[in-house]
Scaffold this active site. Structure first.
Site, PDB file in Angstrom:
ATOM      1  N   LYS A   1       0.867  -1.187   0.000  1.00 21.33           N
ATOM      2  CA  LYS A   1       0.000   0.000   0.000  1.00 21.33           C
ATOM      3  C   LYS A   1       0.896   1.226   0.000  1.00 21.33           C
ATOM      4  O   LYS A   1       1.447   1.627   1.023  1.00 21.33           O
ATOM      5  CB  LYS A   1      -0.916   0.050   1.229  1.00 21.33           C
ATOM      6  CG  LYS A   1      -2.018   1.098   1.020  1.00 21.33           C
ATOM      7  CD  LYS A   1      -2.579   1.684   2.268  1.00 21.33           C
ATOM      8  CE  LYS A   1      -1.801   2.812   2.849  1.00 21.33           C
ATOM      9  NZ  LYS A   1      -1.633   4.011   2.000  1.00 21.33           N
TER      10      LYS A   1
ATOM     11  N   GLU B   1      10.209   1.530  10.100  1.00 21.23           N
ATOM     12  CA  GLU B   1      11.209   2.580   9.820  1.00 21.23           C
ATOM     13  C   GLU B   1      10.432   3.883   9.955  1.00 21.23           C
ATOM     14  O   GLU B   1       9.590   4.180   9.112  1.00 21.23           O
ATOM     15  CB  GLU B   1      11.772   2.490   8.398  1.00 21.23           C
ATOM     16  CG  GLU B   1      11.860   1.106   7.780  1.00 21.23           C
ATOM     17  CD  GLU B   1      12.954   0.261   8.350  1.00 21.23           C
ATOM     18  OE1 GLU B   1      13.897   0.830   8.930  1.00 21.23           O
ATOM     19  OE2 GLU B   1      12.871  -0.975   8.245  1.00 21.23           O
TER      20      GLU B   1
ATOM     21  N   CYS C   1      13.544  11.773   5.868  1.00 23.78           N
ATOM     22  CA  CYS C   1      13.493  11.258   7.249  1.00 23.78           C
ATOM     23  C   CYS C   1      14.782  11.573   8.000  1.00 23.78           C
ATOM     24  O   CYS C   1      14.760  11.801   9.205  1.00 23.78           O
ATOM     25  CB  CYS C   1      13.225   9.772   7.240  1.00 23.78           C
ATOM     26  SG  CYS C   1      14.399   8.840   6.240  1.00 23.78           S
TER      27      CYS C   1
ATOM     28  N   GLU D   1       9.159  16.534  14.612  1.00 24.05           N
ATOM     29  CA  GLU D   1       9.537  16.419  13.199  1.00 24.05           C
ATOM     30  C   GLU D   1       8.597  17.304  12.368  1.00 24.05           C
ATOM     31  O   GLU D   1       7.379  17.202  12.478  1.00 24.05           O
ATOM     32  CB  GLU D   1       9.405  14.969  12.734  1.00 24.05           C
ATOM     33  CG  GLU D   1       9.853  14.786  11.295  1.00 24.05           C
ATOM     34  CD  GLU D   1       9.724  13.347  10.800  1.00 24.05           C
ATOM     35  OE1 GLU D   1       8.740  12.679  11.144  1.00 24.05           O
ATOM     36  OE2 GLU D   1      10.623  12.911  10.047  1.00 24.05           O
TER      37      GLU D   1
END
Ligand code: NAD
Length: 496
Positions: free
Chosen positions: A189, A265, A300, A399
């Site tokens: 997905k 992750e 990231c 973040e």
């Protein structure tokens, strides 16, 4: 590399996939629902894409399970799987410009990066994983001579893979290449914000000879298709790249369903430390700018926290502001552009909100800031740098996933390490120093899955990629990724 005009011409002729890919064929969502896929550089409609939900998850899982049980891929000799995957890599290479263009249109990343990094890295990952798979030997344990204990590696079964939008093709390939090489059946997905390249490569996989049902792609939203995958009882392993918030939810879904193995992750808030003994301030400043502005900060491992030793602060800041000048937001289809738009309006709003919170908290705006959004002209943000930041400020702790840098200072090495580690995340970290002992000493103490010394962001298929703390538990790339997608089995044979 094609010129700007040539990329525009290719854009006008390309046909984009829009249906789900199940059991070797494009298939509309069972509900008939679609969602709009928008080009973030001009807000034009790219495609109405199948919006998959639980019904499609059930269909794809049944196809994947059936393919696995029949052994059309899982029982195929590894050398034969290797050859099919290599043929697939050849097809990706033949279609590399189209793949580069699809991701640039879909999520706004620069075409130069697609051509120079994402596409070649993805193909390399596929070739490397394919090449490994007929070199993965089992073991015989050193038991008593009356027994033979075999330790073998087997594919897991049906593996669900859920990916983010920031490196659409690359994040997908880092997972599907080792998972497929190991003999599993896959349901992918991709992010609803950038699903198109995944659909195209699935079609090419079939063309290369990957049997029907082995690689399925379900575009759709997290709370529908993603959640249904994570709760499904016939899925034994879920591999995820995305935010730490969703990573936590997936662990809960696994606990609520069949205790499927979950590889995560997740997010980051990486620090960059610049010591006064740094040899080349200009190079370090260039590295620090790249570490936050590459891919519009939608990375990231973006070093969104920069710590400069007080003694070199002024000199370094001047070099940093100079280095930041090359990051001028522009049309990502132009090969000269180094920074495209944010992926969508929601991400632009997030960036804007964090910039406003930094200003409200008293940080000093040294570059950029909020840019007026004009409807229909793309979701562009400005490269932004704040000084006088501190760890009480929300934009330093959370973040942002955009081009916003918080600059802080330190006096001693101990202080620098403490500041770097004062984060819930632990994905990457960079440090700049000319002192070899300090480089090793600091690297050892950083709570981080990856450390870059006098560089940032270097990577290779042979080297694992992943983090610690809230940045996750798994590793993509290298032999360690292959381990994620196989099960160890012991078989005891009595020799009496
Ligand atoms: P996200 O967590 O919002 O979404 C990631 C994927 O999860 C998408 O496909 C989404 O549809 C799906 N999802 C969302 N809610 C779900 C749910 N309830 N159940 C199942 N699936 C669900 O992340 P994003 O915004 O797509 O990507 C940005 C994040 O990804 C950042 O935090 C970034 O740091 C992280 N990231 C990490 C790495 C790494 O290797 N560690 C690499 C790239 C991006």
């Amino acid at each position: 590399m094609r010129t700007y005009q040539e990329w525009q011409a290719l854009r006008d002729t390309i046909s984009l996939p829009f249906d789900a890919y199940i059991n070797g064929a494009f298939t509309p969502a069972q509900s008939g629902e679609t969602f709009a896929c928008i080009n973030p550089s001009d807000e034009s409609l790219l495609a109405n894409v199948a919006s998959c939900d639980e019904a499609d998850v059930n269909l794809a899982t049944a196809a994947a399970k059936d393919a696995f049980k029949r052994g059309v891929w899982s029982d195929m000799a590894p050398g034969k799987r290797k050859r099919i995957l290599q043929k697939w890599a050849d097809l990706l290479e033949e279609n590399q410009d189209e793949l580069a263009l699809i991701d640039t249109l879909d999520m706004g990343k620069s075409i130069s990066e697609m051509v120079n990094i994402d596409v070649p890295d993805s193909i390399d990952c596929l070739r490397w994983s394919a090449e490994c798979i007929d070199k993965l030997y089992g073991e015989i344990a050193p038991t008593h001579s009356s027994n033979l204990a075999l330790i073998s590696r087997e594919p897991l079964g049906v593996v669900a893979i859920i990916t983010p939008w920031n490196y659409p093709l690359m994040m997908v390939m880092w997972k599907i290449a080792p998972a497929l090489a190991a003999g599993n059946s896959i349901i992918l997905k991709p992010s609803e914000k950038s699903p198109l390249s995944a659909l195209r490569i699935a079609q090419l996989a079939t063309q290369a000879g990957v049997p029907d049902g082995v690689f399925n792609v379900l575009p759709g939203f997290g709370h529908t298709a993603g959640k249904a995958l994570a709760l499904h009882h016939d899925i034994g392993t879920l591999a995820f790249t995305g935010s730490s918030r969703v990573a936590g939810m997936l662990m809960q879904y696994a606990g609520q369903s069949n205790m499927k193995r979950v590889w995560l992750e997740a997010g980051g808030k990486s620090p960059c430390l610049v010591f006064e003994d740094c040899k080349d301030i200009k190079a370090a400043a260039k590295g620090a700018a790249a570490a936050i502005f590459t891919n519009q900060g939608e990375v990231c491992i973006a070093c969104s926290r920069l710590y400069i030793q007080n003694t070199i602060k002024d000199e370094f800041m001047a070099a940093l502001l100079e280095a930041a000048k090359v990051y001028v937001p522009g049309d990502p289809l132009d090969p000269a552009t180094k920074m495209g738009p944010m992926v969508d309006k929601a991400q632009l709003d997030t960036v804007t909100r964090f910039i406003e919170s930094a200003l409200n908290d008293g940080a000093h705006l040294a570059l950029g800031g909020v840019r007026d959004y004009q409807a229909g002209q793309g979701y562009y943000a400005q490269p932004t740098i704040f000084t006088d930041a501190n760890h009480e400020m929300e934009f330093v702790r959370e973040e942002i996933f955009g081009p916003v840098l918080a600059v802080m200072t330190f006096d001693t090495e101990e202080e620098a390490i403490a500041l770097a580690n004062d984060s819930k995340y632990g994905l990457g970290a960079a440090l700049w120093t000319n002192d070899l002992s300090r480089a090793h000493r600091v690297s050892r103490q950083l709570e981080s899955g990856m450390v870059w010394v006098n560089t940032w962001g270097d990577g290779d298929t042979t080297v694992p990629f992943g983090g610690v703390k809230a940045s996750g538990n798994g590793r993509d790339k290298s032999w360690h990724a292959l381990e994620k997608y196989t099960e160890i089995k012991n078989t005891w044979i009595s020799l009496k």
